[in-house]
Structure formats: structure tokens, C-alpha cells
Design an enzyme around this catalytic site. Structure first.
Site, mmCIF file in Angstrom:
data_model
loop_
_atom_site.group_PDB
_atom_site.id
_atom_site.type_symbol
_atom_site.label_atom_id
_atom_site.label_comp_id
_atom_site.label_asym_id
_atom_site.label_seq_id
_atom_site.Cartn_x
_atom_site.Cartn_y
_atom_site.Cartn_z
ATOM 1 N N ASP A 126 0.853 -1.368 -0.133
ATOM 2 C CA ASP A 126 0.089 0.011 -0.024
ATOM 3 C C ASP A 126 0.815 1.257 0.020
ATOM 4 O O ASP A 126 0.587 2.167 0.576
ATOM 5 C CB ASP A 126 -0.793 0.110 1.185
ATOM 6 C CG ASP A 126 -2.308 0.415 1.074
ATOM 7 O OD1 ASP A 126 -2.798 0.654 -0.225
ATOM 8 O OD2 ASP A 126 -3.039 0.393 1.854
ATOM 9 N N CYS A 188 -23.824 -3.016 -3.224
ATOM 10 C CA CYS A 188 -22.863 -1.909 -2.613
ATOM 11 C C CYS A 188 -23.558 -0.382 -3.016
ATOM 12 O O CYS A 188 -23.281 0.524 -2.453
ATOM 13 C CB CYS A 188 -21.463 -2.633 -2.894
ATOM 14 S SG CYS A 188 -21.338 -2.654 -4.653
HETATM 15 FE FE1 SF4 Z 1 -21.164 -4.903 -4.929
HETATM 16 FE FE2 SF4 Z 1 -20.624 -7.030 -6.449
HETATM 17 FE FE3 SF4 Z 1 -20.684 -7.297 -3.764
HETATM 18 FE FE4 SF4 Z 1 -22.767 -6.908 -5.230
HETATM 19 S S1 SF4 Z 1 -21.581 -8.744 -5.413
HETATM 20 S S2 SF4 Z 1 -22.511 -6.028 -3.318
HETATM 21 S S3 SF4 Z 1 -22.182 -5.589 -7.015
HETATM 22 S S4 SF4 Z 1 -19.246 -5.853 -5.138
#
Ligand code: SF4
Ligand code: SF4
Length: 339
Positions: A126, A188
Site C-alpha cells: 500500500d 454496494c
Molecule cells: Fe457490490 Fe458485487 Fe458485492 Fe454485489 S456482489 S455488493 S455488486 S461488489
């Protein structure tokens, strides 16, 4: 030098404590994704992201003769009850992960150089101009999800990455990103409280609470975002917590990932940290990056966002602070109590 055997390198990576390892050819990265992200302003004031773009995109500028990029990953997921209500992102609750991964990479490099004297390496955790997620994806270890996190099959996105460049070839390379398992899910994107996920796994750092609570130390957090900080003081796990691919996390047993005493502190205690408590709790953890005033400022915003009436006396006291960010955060939080 003949190519290095990946079977042996994998054993070595496991022996020094890494959970996953992958290998990719040190070929240049097409510039479009990085350049368009920086040009759109999504890097906020992290000027270093654009400044060393040439090295980011071509690791041969970091290590002449670079042939291979090795990516290491460590699972860090813990759900210790004493940290269950911590307002600190999971990765930052234990010992600073930089030192953990750096120590492991150092041990890996030492053993490699003992067996292959003269091999050239360049590594970072990082830090340094390396695009860890791109290399990790190229190695086949996982892929970058819509939440911008690197997602592995075994550990979901609860992984920390480290990158080591070698000037030698290995006998087998990954074949690019693992299959994208996001499908039609948008959890998300819908859960991010500030709309920081702007599509294709890109994060607008200006709107991301991870950036605001950690990297934005010099300016106030925009007021609209403060209201989403009611239980966040350092970092944000929302887009990982809601991800169905994180439903079966694996507990990271190693004591280095165990929560430290700071993870047992609540928002009020963090807002009222004295310099002595700061010196007791923070050094050796990733929280040091936010510094004393940044951490308290965040905690004060959290008290205001949660309208914590019992924090009134503390907030009034903090209005007398010499630190401008702390003082003005306390004034803002008091105004929220009044509403
Ligand atoms: Fe986001 Fe993909 Fe996880 Fe669904 S599967 S919450 S779209 S990262
Ligand atoms: Fe949004 Fe938090 Fe994820 Fe940043 S870390 S993109 S603020 S949910």
C-alpha cells in the site's frame, strides 16, 4: 537464470504467512483507467496518484528488467465480540497491517535471495507507485468488484494486498481476472451512503467516507457527508458488509490481526481522547494516519450525526479546544443536538 518454480514460491509464501499468492507478467498497464479516474477528479487531493503515473503504469521504471509481479494477500476478517461495536473499519482494528505484510514480504524476499542470489526485487505494501488491485487481478487471484474492492473466492474482499516485483520469470502466470461474480447485484452501489461508487468498480474518493475520515486531514468533511458518519470514525466497511460475496468470511486466526484495545473504544471515548490516551492506544495501528486531531474530529462528527445528547458536556468542552478542526466540528455537533 531459468524461470522460478511457482510451486516452490507458493510454498514459501504460505510459510511466511500469506494466505494467497499470484503471479503476473510485468507488462505495462493501459493508461486509460487510471488517467480517466484522475482526470474526473475522483482522486480528490491524493495528488500522488497522478504524479507517478508513469511508474504506476510500467513497473519496469521501478525495477529495470522487471519480468514478474508477485501479489500476496492476507485475509484479515475478525468478528471478536469486544470489537463488535467499533466505529473503526475492520482492517484498522489490529496492529498496523503495513508492518505485518511488510515483515512477511521481507521474510519471503530473504529466502528467495538466499536460494537465488542476485535476483532483483522491488516491493511495497500500500505504498509506492504500484497498482495492487490491477496486478492481483492479472494474477487470477480474484477481480475488482462494483464496490471497488478486490474480491477473492475464498476470503471475499476481506483481504490486504502486497506487491513484489522481480527481475526474473516464473514458470507459470495467471490468466487475468477471475470470473466476475457481481452479476446483476447492485447492493454496494445502493448502500453507499454518499454515492461514492460511480460504476465499473470506480470510487470517487471525494465522496468516500474512507477517504474523508483518513486522508482528508486538512479540510472539513463536507456537511452532507457528516450525517452518514453516525457510527464511523475511521474508514468505512458498508460496501463490504452488504456484499453477498462476503457472506461466509473466514476468521483470520493470526494474533497480528486481533483487535487492539482501541477497537474497544466507543465514539464518545474517541472524541474525548487525551494526548496521553492517544499515545497509549494509537501508535502501531493504522489509525495513526488520521492523527490526533483528525481522529477526534471524525468522532465528534459521529456524535453530532447520531445526535448524542449525552455528549453535550464533552462537546461544549471541545468547543474550547485550540485545534480549529476539532473546535469547529464540536460547534457543528452541538448544533445538531439543538435540532
Ligand atoms: Fe457490490 Fe458485487 Fe458485492 Fe454485489 S456482489 S455488493 S455488486 S461488489
Ligand atoms: Fe461508500 Fe463507504 Fe464504500 Fe466509500 S467505503 S464507497 S463511503 S460504502
Amino acid at each position: 537464470m531459468s524461470s522460478l518454480p511457482t510451486a516452490w514460491l507458493r510454498q514459501l509464501a504460505e510459510a511466511v504467512g500469506f494466505d494467497l499468492v499470484g503471479f503476473s507478467r510485468a507488462e505495462p498497464i493501459p493508461p486509460e483507467a487510471l488517467c480517466s479516474w484522475v482526470e474526473a477528479g475522483y482522486a480528490a487531493d491524493m495528488d500522488w496518484m497522478g504524479e507517478r503515473a508513469a511508474e504506476r503504469l510500467d513497473v519496469r521504471l521501478l525495477l529495470p528488467g522487471a519480468k514478474t509481479v508477485v501479489t500476496f494477500a492476507n485475509n484479515y476478517y475478525r468478528d471478536d465480540p469486544e470489537a463488535a461495536d467499533s466505529p473503526i473499519a475492520r482492517y484498522a482494528r489490529g496492529r498496523d497491517y503495513h508492518s505485518t505484510l511488510r515483515d512477511r514480504m521481507k521474510a519471503f524476499r530473504k529466502a528467495l535471495q538466499e536460494s537465488y542470489p542476485g535476483i532483483g526485487t522491488y516491493g511495497g505494501v500500500d505504498s509506492g507507485p504500484m497498482m495492487e488491485k490491477v496486478w492481483a487481478a492479472r494474477s487470477g487471484m480474484g477481480y475488482v468488484g462494483k464496490n471497488g474492492c478486490f474480491i477473492t473466492e475464498r476470503y471475499g474482499s476481506w483481504v490486504l494486498l502486497a506487491t513484489l516485483i522481480l527481475d526474473a520469470e516464473v514458470d507459470a502466470y495467471g490468466e487475468g481476472p477471475a470470473t466476475d461474480r457481481c452479476g446483476a447485484c447492485r447492493r454496494c452501489l445502493l448502500s453507499c451512503p454518499t454515492g461514492a461508487l460511480v460504476g465499473n468498480g470506480r470510487v470517487d474518493a471525494r465522496a468516500c467516507l474512507s477517504y474523508q475520515t483518513i486522508e482528508n486531514r486538512s479540510q472539513e468533511v463536507p456537511e452532507a457527508f457528516r450525517f452518514a458518519m453516525d457510527s464511523l470514525v475511521f474508514g468505512c466497511d458498508i460496501c463490504q458488509d452488504v456484499c453477498p460475496l462476503n457472506r461466509k468470511p473466514v476468521f483470520a486466526e493470526h494474533p497480528r490481526f486481533a483487535p487492539r484495545a482501541v477497537a474497544g473504544l466507543g465514539v464518545m471515548e474517541l472524541a474525548g481522547l487525551t494526548p496521553e490516551q492517544y499515545a497509549q492506544f494509537i501508535p502501531g495501528t493504522a489509525l495513526a494516519r488520521a492523527r490526533y486531531d483528525g481522529l477526534r474530529r471524525n468522532a465528534i462528527y459521529a456524535l453530532g450525526a447520531a445526535r448524542q445528547e449525552q455528549a453535550r458536556a464533552l462537546l461544549e468542552k471541545l468547543c474550547e479546544e485550540p485545534s480549529e478542526p476539532v473546535r469547529s466540528a464540536a460547534q457543528w455537533a452541538l448544533r445538531q443536538l439543538a435540532q
